[in-house]
Design an enzyme around this catalytic site. Structure first.
Site, PDB file in Angstrom:
ATOM      1  N   THR A  95       0.813  -1.215   0.000  1.00 51.96           N
ATOM      2  CA  THR A  95       0.000   0.000   0.000  1.00 51.96           C
ATOM      3  C   THR A  95       0.850   1.269   0.000  1.00 51.96           C
ATOM      4  O   THR A  95       1.998   1.259   0.472  1.00 51.96           O
ATOM      5  CB  THR A  95      -0.899  -0.010   1.261  1.00 51.96           C
ATOM      6  OG1 THR A  95      -1.538   1.255   1.372  1.00 51.96           O
ATOM      7  CG2 THR A  95      -0.105  -0.235   2.538  1.00 51.96           C
ATOM      8  N   ASP A  96       0.246   2.366  -0.466  1.00 52.37           N
ATOM      9  CA  ASP A  96       0.932   3.661  -0.390  1.00 52.37           C
ATOM     10  C   ASP A  96       1.007   4.187   1.046  1.00 52.37           C
ATOM     11  O   ASP A  96       1.764   5.116   1.332  1.00 52.37           O
ATOM     12  CB  ASP A  96       0.243   4.689  -1.305  1.00 52.37           C
ATOM     13  CG  ASP A  96      -1.230   4.915  -1.001  1.00 52.37           C
ATOM     14  OD1 ASP A  96      -1.765   4.311  -0.047  1.00 52.37           O
ATOM     15  OD2 ASP A  96      -1.869   5.709  -1.726  1.00 52.37           O
ATOM     16  N   GLU A  97       0.209   3.575   1.951  1.00 52.45           N
ATOM     17  CA  GLU A  97       0.184   4.086   3.331  1.00 52.45           C
ATOM     18  C   GLU A  97       1.523   3.926   4.034  1.00 52.45           C
ATOM     19  O   GLU A  97       1.785   4.578   5.043  1.00 52.45           O
ATOM     20  CB  GLU A  97      -0.909   3.389   4.154  1.00 52.45           C
ATOM     21  CG  GLU A  97      -2.265   3.552   3.540  1.00 52.45           C
ATOM     22  CD  GLU A  97      -3.411   3.495   4.523  1.00 52.45           C
ATOM     23  OE1 GLU A  97      -3.174   3.440   5.732  1.00 52.45           O
ATOM     24  OE2 GLU A  97      -4.557   3.518   4.056  1.00 52.45           O
TER      25      GLU A  97
ATOM     26  N   TYR B  85      -1.869  -0.518  10.937  1.00 50.46           N
ATOM     27  CA  TYR B  85      -1.993  -1.199   9.640  1.00 50.46           C
ATOM     28  C   TYR B  85      -0.809  -0.852   8.744  1.00 50.46           C
ATOM     29  O   TYR B  85      -0.133  -1.744   8.203  1.00 50.46           O
ATOM     30  CB  TYR B  85      -3.309  -0.795   8.953  1.00 50.46           C
ATOM     31  CG  TYR B  85      -3.323  -1.114   7.466  1.00 50.46           C
ATOM     32  CD1 TYR B  85      -3.365  -2.427   7.018  1.00 50.46           C
ATOM     33  CD2 TYR B  85      -3.275  -0.089   6.510  1.00 50.46           C
ATOM     34  CE1 TYR B  85      -3.356  -2.720   5.642  1.00 50.46           C
ATOM     35  CE2 TYR B  85      -3.266  -0.374   5.146  1.00 50.46           C
ATOM     36  CZ  TYR B  85      -3.301  -1.688   4.721  1.00 50.46           C
ATOM     37  OH  TYR B  85      -3.289  -1.977   3.375  1.00 50.46           O
TER      38      TYR B  85
ATOM     39  N   LYS C  76       2.212  -3.259   7.263  1.00 51.25           N
ATOM     40  CA  LYS C  76       2.503  -3.435   5.833  1.00 51.25           C
ATOM     41  C   LYS C  76       3.946  -2.999   5.544  1.00 51.25           C
ATOM     42  O   LYS C  76       4.647  -3.625   4.738  1.00 51.25           O
ATOM     43  CB  LYS C  76       1.523  -2.623   4.974  1.00 51.25           C
ATOM     44  CG  LYS C  76       0.086  -3.113   4.995  1.00 51.25           C
ATOM     45  CD  LYS C  76      -0.128  -4.502   4.428  1.00 51.25           C
ATOM     46  CE  LYS C  76       0.031  -4.590   2.937  1.00 51.25           C
ATOM     47  NZ  LYS C  76      -0.371  -5.940   2.414  1.00 51.25           N
TER      48      LYS C  76
END
Ligand code: NAD
Ligand code: DAU
Length: 370
Positions: free
Chosen positions: A133-135, A159, A163
């Site tokens: 993810t970009d997060e 989260y 990741k």
């Protein structure tokens, strides 16, 4: 012909990927492994399972013996790893499951792939795609350049941290063990089969049921929306054509703040009701039934702790190296998505029964309207 393992194939992106894979590479053999958590649903895969186009295994990626047995039985040459705990708000309420699946589960799967491919002497011909993810890159200010593959990691939620940890683990298997891995970091997906805990389906369903639309904070947070079909096309392209050991960012090029996006959802639904009188009979609690704008349902509530302000993706590497570009324009993609939820009421009623109600109470019960 490849033997492909898709983990998390009963989740939102996983289901869409299974269908996209079957269409794009019909000669490949697909095995789907999924633990069937609250986020999973295999209804869309049932016909593929029944006609043996795919094999479905209910199983946990943390189960090392099962993973090794599946590698031995099916001789996977491709792994598309999507299994994860994926909802930021749940990671704030209960982070442990995120470490278990996203970190330990990823490690178990990496180890199973490495052991299998080494023992068969096929490591040079295999590919392990880790979907992330970009997060992991944290939050952008309004004028910051979009995230690129070299942006520093600054995760802000449990989260995102889980990741990020999994990305680092995956990456470490390249120099240390020579595992042929690829990582993709993508922006917010939308489209059919997305769990109604996520912003777009949650708002669509609340509008239809005439419930308040809980926008966190002042609604100025920006996300870069990527249609799930464009994401799946990119994933298949990356696993087959990408350079081993590389990371590719995938984005939609559609930055919208939550306030505008929720307004757009309301307007799209208002237009659908105006054009189709049957909708009023099916959804009598929706304000559009009485000719009122559904925007009247919008409310601003207590913000998400650590809420990232803005995500945006620079997907130049994917486009220039692999020729992957988004095809779905955002307004029509959103319109199709609204239509999909209108046409699949049975699906989302099923998904939002039982345990989902308890989650809604837990996540929204304490938020005050601001
Ligand atoms: P999802 O929550 O809809 O689906 C996740 C799936 O993983 C579920 O079917 C669940 O049952 C399964 N799963 C969970 N724990 C498991 C375990 N221990 N063993 C086996 N299966 C397990 O998630 P999604 O939105 O489809 O996301 C898929 C992947 O893409 C995730 O890795 C997520 O981090 C990543 N991603 C998602 C988005 C997005 O916008 N949805 C954006 C960027 C990255
Ligand atoms: O950026 C990629 C990520 O996108 C993925 O890695 C995650 O798996 C996925 O869940 C998604 O994370 P977000 O937190 O961005 O998505 P979510 O749909 O939860 O929220 C989108 C935005 O909407 C975010 O700014 C929070 C806001 N929001 C969300 C909900 C559920 C609200 O304002 N109200 C809500 O009720």
């Amino acid at each position: 012909m490849q033997s492909v393992l898709i983990t998390g194939g009963a989740g939102f992106i996983g289901q869409n990927l299974v269908h996209a894979w079957c269409a794009a590479r019909p000669d490949d053999r697909l095995t789907v492994v999924d633990a069937m958590t609250y986020a999973a649903n295999i209804r869309s895969l049932e016909s593929l399972i029944a006609d043996r186009s795919i094999l479905f295994v209910r199983g946990d990626i943390r189960d090392a013996a099962l993973m090794r047995r599946l590698f031995d039985e099916h001789k996977f040459t491709r792994v598309a790893h999507l299994a994860a705990e994926s909802h930021v708000d749940r990671s704030i309420v209960d982070p442990e499951a995120f470490l278990q699946t996203n970190v330990l589960g990823t490690f178990t799967l990496l180890k199973a792939a490495l052991d299998a491919w080494r023992s068969w002497g096929t490591i040079d011909r295999a590919r392990f795609l880790h979907v992330s993810t970009d997060e992991v890159y944290g939050s952008l200010g309004p004028n910051d350049p979009a995230f690129s593959e070299s942006s520093p990691y600054r995760p802000n939620s449990p989260y995102a941290a889980s990741k990020a940890a999994s990305d680092h683990l995956v990456r470490s298997f390249v120099p240390t063990y020579g595992l042929p891995v690829l990582i993709t970091n993508c922006s917010n997906n939308y489209g059919p089969y997305q769990h109604p805990e996520k912003l777009i389906p949650l708002m669509i369903i609340h509008v239809l049921e005439g419930k308040p639309l809980p926008v966190y904070g002042d609604g100025s947070n920006v996300r870069d929306w990527l249609h799930v079909s464009d994401h799946c096309d990119a994933l298949i392209n990356v696993i087959e054509q990408g350079r081993s050991g590389e990371t590719y960012n995938v984005g939609g090029g559609n930055e919208r703040n939550n306030r505008d996006l929720v307004g757009l959802i309301c307007d799209t639904i208002d237009r659908a009701f105006a054009a189709d009188p049957n909708l009023s009979a099916r959804f009598p609690s929706c304000p559009a039934t009485a000719g009122r704008s559904t925007r009247t349902l919008i409310g601003y509530v207590t913000d998400r702790p650590g809420h990232d302000h803005r995500y945006a993706i620079n997907a130049t590497k994917l486009a220039t190296e692999l020729g992957s570009r988004c095809r779905v324009d955002f307004e029509s993609g959103l319109g199709q998505t609204v239509r999909w939820y209108l046409d699949h009421e049975e699906w989302w009623r099923d998904v939002t029964s039982g345990a989902y109600k308890a989650w809604i109470d837990k996540n929204y019960g304490y938020r005050i309207v601001i």
